[in-house]
Design a protein around this motif. Structure first.
Motif, PDB file in Angstrom:
ATOM      1  N   GLU A  34     -10.639 -30.338  15.722  1.00 10.19           N
ATOM      2  CA  GLU A  34     -11.368 -30.693  14.658  1.00 10.19           C
ATOM      3  C   GLU A  34     -10.985 -31.067  13.557  1.00 10.19           C
ATOM      4  O   GLU A  34      -9.946 -30.526  12.994  1.00 10.19           O
ATOM      5  CB  GLU A  34     -12.378 -29.168  14.460  1.00 10.19           C
ATOM      6  CG  GLU A  34     -13.628 -29.384  13.422  1.00 10.19           C
ATOM      7  CD  GLU A  34     -14.249 -28.005  13.066  1.00 10.19           C
ATOM      8  OE1 GLU A  34     -14.087 -27.137  13.820  1.00 10.19           O
ATOM      9  OE2 GLU A  34     -14.640 -27.928  11.915  1.00 10.19           O
ATOM     10  N   SER A  36     -11.824 -33.975   9.852  1.00 17.01           N
ATOM     11  CA  SER A  36     -12.947 -34.988   9.149  1.00 17.01           C
ATOM     12  C   SER A  36     -12.462 -35.874   8.104  1.00 17.01           C
ATOM     13  O   SER A  36     -11.327 -35.937   7.800  1.00 17.01           O
ATOM     14  CB  SER A  36     -13.739 -33.857   8.262  1.00 17.01           C
ATOM     15  OG  SER A  36     -13.009 -33.558   7.041  1.00 17.01           O
ATOM     16  N   PHE A 149       4.334 -45.170  16.136  1.00 20.54           N
ATOM     17  CA  PHE A 149       4.311 -44.007  16.062  1.00 20.54           C
ATOM     18  C   PHE A 149       3.174 -43.310  16.834  1.00 20.54           C
ATOM     19  O   PHE A 149       3.231 -42.188  17.065  1.00 20.54           O
ATOM     20  CB  PHE A 149       4.226 -43.283  14.452  1.00 20.54           C
ATOM     21  CG  PHE A 149       5.691 -42.896  14.040  1.00 20.54           C
ATOM     22  CD1 PHE A 149       6.683 -43.605  14.067  1.00 20.54           C
ATOM     23  CD2 PHE A 149       5.772 -41.634  13.469  1.00 20.54           C
ATOM     24  CE1 PHE A 149       7.916 -43.312  13.863  1.00 20.54           C
ATOM     25  CE2 PHE A 149       6.813 -41.349  13.045  1.00 20.54           C
ATOM     26  CZ  PHE A 149       8.181 -41.926  13.266  1.00 20.54           C
ATOM     27  N   LEU A 163      -2.050 -38.497  10.545  1.00 23.65           N
ATOM     28  CA  LEU A 163      -1.127 -38.944   9.354  1.00 23.65           C
ATOM     29  C   LEU A 163      -0.567 -40.153   9.631  1.00 23.65           C
ATOM     30  O   LEU A 163      -0.068 -41.054   8.774  1.00 23.65           O
ATOM     31  CB  LEU A 163      -0.090 -37.945   9.012  1.00 23.65           C
ATOM     32  CG  LEU A 163      -0.648 -36.725   8.808  1.00 23.65           C
ATOM     33  CD1 LEU A 163       0.575 -35.637   8.460  1.00 23.65           C
ATOM     34  CD2 LEU A 163      -1.251 -36.592   7.367  1.00 23.65           C
ATOM     35  N   PHE A 164      -0.250 -40.697  10.959  1.00 27.25           N
ATOM     36  CA  PHE A 164       0.531 -41.859  11.393  1.00 27.25           C
ATOM     37  C   PHE A 164      -0.197 -42.858  11.968  1.00 27.25           C
ATOM     38  O   PHE A 164      -1.270 -42.943  12.608  1.00 27.25           O
ATOM     39  CB  PHE A 164       1.630 -41.241  12.145  1.00 27.25           C
ATOM     40  CG  PHE A 164       2.632 -40.319  11.707  1.00 27.25           C
ATOM     41  CD1 PHE A 164       3.597 -40.699  11.088  1.00 27.25           C
ATOM     42  CD2 PHE A 164       2.284 -39.125  11.767  1.00 27.25           C
ATOM     43  CE1 PHE A 164       4.467 -39.866  10.351  1.00 27.25           C
ATOM     44  CE2 PHE A 164       3.113 -37.998  11.228  1.00 27.25           C
ATOM     45  CZ  PHE A 164       4.341 -38.410  10.447  1.00 27.25           C
ATOM     46  N   GLY A 217       4.920 -29.733   7.393  1.00 29.93           N
ATOM     47  CA  GLY A 217       4.275 -30.574   6.213  1.00 29.93           C
ATOM     48  C   GLY A 217       4.489 -29.990   4.739  1.00 29.93           C
ATOM     49  O   GLY A 217       4.815 -30.826   4.147  1.00 29.93           O
ATOM     50  N   ALA A 254       3.331 -42.231   2.783  1.00 29.58           N
ATOM     51  CA  ALA A 254       3.404 -41.086   3.709  1.00 29.58           C
ATOM     52  C   ALA A 254       1.826 -40.217   3.303  1.00 29.58           C
ATOM     53  O   ALA A 254       1.252 -40.079   3.978  1.00 29.58           O
ATOM     54  CB  ALA A 254       4.590 -40.112   3.527  1.00 29.58           C
ATOM     55  N   VAL A 312      11.802 -41.661   2.405  1.00 31.33           N
ATOM     56  CA  VAL A 312      12.182 -40.394   2.702  1.00 31.33           C
ATOM     57  C   VAL A 312      11.545 -39.978   3.902  1.00 31.33           C
ATOM     58  O   VAL A 312      10.622 -40.510   4.364  1.00 31.33           O
ATOM     59  CB  VAL A 312      11.521 -39.549   1.608  1.00 31.33           C
ATOM     60  CG1 VAL A 312       9.951 -39.574   1.352  1.00 31.33           C
ATOM     61  CG2 VAL A 312      11.946 -38.151   1.813  1.00 31.33           C
TER      62      VAL A 312
HETATM   63  N1  ACO Z   1      -8.234 -31.561   9.436  1.00 25.81           N
HETATM   64  C1  ACO Z   1      -8.805 -30.411   9.196  1.00 25.81           C
HETATM   65  N2  ACO Z   1      -8.102 -29.234   8.800  1.00 25.81           N
HETATM   66  C2  ACO Z   1      -6.660 -29.387   8.712  1.00 25.81           C
HETATM   67  C3  ACO Z   1      -6.065 -30.544   9.253  1.00 25.81           C
HETATM   68  C4  ACO Z   1      -6.957 -31.607   9.674  1.00 25.81           C
HETATM   69  N3  ACO Z   1      -6.372 -32.833  10.259  1.00 25.81           N
HETATM   70  N4  ACO Z   1      -4.772 -30.157   9.525  1.00 25.81           N
HETATM   71  C5  ACO Z   1      -4.722 -29.003   8.987  1.00 25.81           C
HETATM   72  N5  ACO Z   1      -5.679 -28.461   8.254  1.00 25.81           N
HETATM   73  C6  ACO Z   1      -5.944 -27.260   8.116  1.00 25.81           C
HETATM   74  C7  ACO Z   1      -4.810 -26.211   8.327  1.00 25.81           C
HETATM   75  O1  ACO Z   1      -5.133 -25.643   9.637  1.00 25.81           O
HETATM   76  C8  ACO Z   1      -5.162 -25.450   7.251  1.00 25.81           C
HETATM   77  O2  ACO Z   1      -6.248 -24.413   7.513  1.00 25.81           O
HETATM   78  P1  ACO Z   1      -6.363 -22.841   6.920  1.00 25.81           P
HETATM   79  O3  ACO Z   1      -6.108 -22.743   5.677  1.00 25.81           O
HETATM   80  O4  ACO Z   1      -7.567 -22.249   7.731  1.00 25.81           O
HETATM   81  O5  ACO Z   1      -5.127 -22.088   7.848  1.00 25.81           O
HETATM   82  C9  ACO Z   1      -5.717 -25.968   6.067  1.00 25.81           C
HETATM   83  O6  ACO Z   1      -5.941 -27.207   6.484  1.00 25.81           O
HETATM   84  C10 ACO Z   1      -4.466 -26.368   5.011  1.00 25.81           C
HETATM   85  O7  ACO Z   1      -3.285 -26.680   5.901  1.00 25.81           O
HETATM   86  P2  ACO Z   1      -1.956 -27.055   5.163  1.00 25.81           P
HETATM   87  O8  ACO Z   1      -0.946 -27.285   6.058  1.00 25.81           O
HETATM   88  O9  ACO Z   1      -1.709 -25.979   4.176  1.00 25.81           O
HETATM   89  O10 ACO Z   1      -2.515 -28.315   4.311  1.00 25.81           O
HETATM   90  P3  ACO Z   1      -1.432 -29.379   3.049  1.00 25.81           P
HETATM   91  O11 ACO Z   1      -2.439 -29.236   1.836  1.00 25.81           O
HETATM   92  O12 ACO Z   1      -0.329 -28.733   2.987  1.00 25.81           O
HETATM   93  O13 ACO Z   1      -1.598 -30.595   3.631  1.00 25.81           O
HETATM   94  C11 ACO Z   1      -0.159 -32.184   4.668  1.00 25.81           C
HETATM   95  C12 ACO Z   1      -1.021 -31.075   5.168  1.00 25.81           C
HETATM   96  C13 ACO Z   1      -1.257 -33.457   4.550  1.00 25.81           C
HETATM   97  C14 ACO Z   1       0.572 -32.425   5.974  1.00 25.81           C
HETATM   98  C15 ACO Z   1       0.906 -32.067   3.626  1.00 25.81           C
HETATM   99  O14 ACO Z   1       1.702 -31.018   3.872  1.00 25.81           O
HETATM  100  C16 ACO Z   1       1.856 -33.290   3.653  1.00 25.81           C
HETATM  101  O15 ACO Z   1       1.399 -34.258   3.476  1.00 25.81           O
HETATM  102  N6  ACO Z   1       3.042 -33.221   3.705  1.00 25.81           N
HETATM  103  C17 ACO Z   1       4.095 -34.011   3.625  1.00 25.81           C
HETATM  104  C18 ACO Z   1       3.873 -34.906   4.977  1.00 25.81           C
HETATM  105  C19 ACO Z   1       4.813 -36.122   4.942  1.00 25.81           C
HETATM  106  O16 ACO Z   1       4.769 -36.748   4.150  1.00 25.81           O
HETATM  107  N7  ACO Z   1       5.256 -36.392   6.184  1.00 25.81           N
HETATM  108  C20 ACO Z   1       5.849 -37.644   6.500  1.00 25.81           C
HETATM  109  C21 ACO Z   1       7.408 -37.723   6.059  1.00 25.81           C
HETATM  110  S1  ACO Z   1       7.852 -39.119   6.690  1.00 25.81           S
HETATM  111  C22 ACO Z   1       8.467 -39.136   8.144  1.00 25.81           C
HETATM  112  O17 ACO Z   1       9.914 -39.103   8.208  1.00 25.81           O
HETATM  113  C23 ACO Z   1       7.869 -39.202   9.516  1.00 25.81           C
END
Ligand code: ACO
Length: 325
Positions: A34, A36, A149, A163-164, A217, A254, A312
């Motif tokens: 799930e 959105s 990716f 994300l990718f 993340g 990212a 990064v």
């Molecule tokens: N859809 C709906 N809900 C989701 C999703 C999704 N796709 N993904 C996670 N959730 C839910 C989680 O289960 C969690 O629910 P809960 O509160 O009931 O447990 C809630 O959303 C919050 O999850 P968090 O992980 O706390 O969300 P956060 O605000 O940290 O965002 C994210 C997550 C977007 C991944 C963020 O941490 C981020 O951007 N991190 C950096 C990632 C990044 O830049 N990566 C690339 C680096 S580059 C490379 O080398 C590949």
């Protein structure tokens, strides 16, 4: 006369399959996962990503981007004397995507190799090409970021698969008596391997371990903003410039919140931030040259502008390149 390197032309290529958040959410729902459009936009700024067809490789995407960069530079493929491809999703274990791409461009003889620094790959590759041009080891280089990716995503893990995306960007970097690349600053810290990795490998004809992307993340987020600020400041200091000299900040695309956080820490207006993550998702090593090319072709980035490129990613790796375009 001092020898510098300068970007002579940019190019990019996106595979035609454009997947909106709604498309992806519908596809994931069939697997019981799930998500959105609203969650993805609010947390990441991503609206759309492109996915390559199953038979399309990083070298296919990279070769198309390279052709566009050569055309923009007015340089023939036969003039290229160095090819560096930044990728973490090469076509095969070996040879490198760079060698395969070289053959697709119909040229032979010049050195060609891959750089593996995940999302920092393009700033690493650009720095290596700049150094080789400055020492006289090369005159006209193709520096490419190319990724598929989508091949390493776990479509049952909603925290990463949204994300990718796939794509490629390229520049022709050539020797010049005018700068060009002003300074760069590269780093890695291997103690953070586990927060962003694809832990699988091939052994004895079998896949050993898990060949799909794993990410903590929040850990990545916290590290990213700090190191991007540090790398930008170190690069400016090396070049004898200040934040006020930056016309455009092009961070790795990212997450919009990391990008805006970096701009704010550098006291840069958000108008100076180049954003393509909304249309491309995170394309890892391809994200910076893709964002650069899109902004050059739209007329936003003009000749003479000062650009701060920042990567990064997994490793953990990070770095920056400051240049006059
Ligand atoms: N859809 C709906 N809900 C989701 C999703 C999704 N796709 N993904 C996670 N959730 C839910 C989680 O289960 C969690 O629910 P809960 O509160 O009931 O447990 C809630 O959303 C919050 O999850 P968090 O992980 O706390 O969300 P956060 O605000 O940290 O965002 C994210 C997550 C977007 C991944 C963020 O941490 C981020 O951007 N991190 C950096 C990632 C990044 O830049 N990566 C690339 C680096 S580059 C490379 O080398 C590949």
């Amino acid at each position: 006369m001092t020898r510098y390197s300068r970007i002579a032309g940019t190019g990019s290529y996106l595979p035609p399959r454009r997947v909106t958040n709604a498309d992806l959410a519908a596809e994931l729902a069939t697997k019981g996962v799930e998500t959105s459009d609203q969650w993805i936009i609010e947390r990441t700024g991503i609206r759309v990503r492109h996915f390559a067809a199953p038979d399309v490789t990083s070298s296919d995407l990279g070769a198309q981007a390279a052709r566009h960069a050569l055309e923009a530079a007015g340089v023939a493929a036969s003039e290229i004397d160095l090819i560096i491809v930044a990728t973490s999703t090469p076509d095969m274990v070996f040879p490198s995507a760079a060698c395969i791409l070289q053959n697709k461009l119909g040229i032979a003889g010049c050195p060609a190799f891959d750089v593996q620094a995940v999302c920092s790959g393009f700033v690493y590759a650009l720095t290596i090409a700049d150094s080789m041009i400055k020492t006289g080891a090369a005159n006209k280089a193709l520096v490419i970021g190319a990724e598929v990716f989508s091949r390493i995503l776990d479509f049952k893990d909603r925290t990463t698969c949204v994300l990718f995306g796939d794509g490629a960007g390229a520049v022709v970097l050539e020797a010049s008596d005018q700068p060009g690349i002003l300074a760069s600053d590269l780093h890695a810290d291997g103690k953070h391997v586990g927060i962003l990795c694809v832990p699988g490998t091939v052994s004895g004809g079998q896949v050993l371990g898990d060949p799909l992307l794993k990410m903590d993340g929040q850990a990545v987020f916290k590290l990213a903003v700090g190191v991007l600020e540090d790398a930008a400041r170190a690069t400016l200091a090396k070049a004898g410039r200040t934040e006020a000299d930056i016309d455009w900040l092009i961070p790795h695309q990212a997450n919009i919140r990391i990008m805006q956080g970096t701009a704010k820490r550098l006291k840069l207006s958000l108008d100076k931030l180049i954003v393509t993550v909304d249309e491309h998702g995170n394309t890892s090593a391809a994200s910076i040259p893709l964002a650069l090319d899109v902004s050059v072709r739209s007329g936003k980035i003009k000749k003479g502008d000062t650009l701060m490129l920042e990567g990064v990613g997994g490793g953990f790796t990070w770095g920056a390149v400051l240049l006059d375009f």
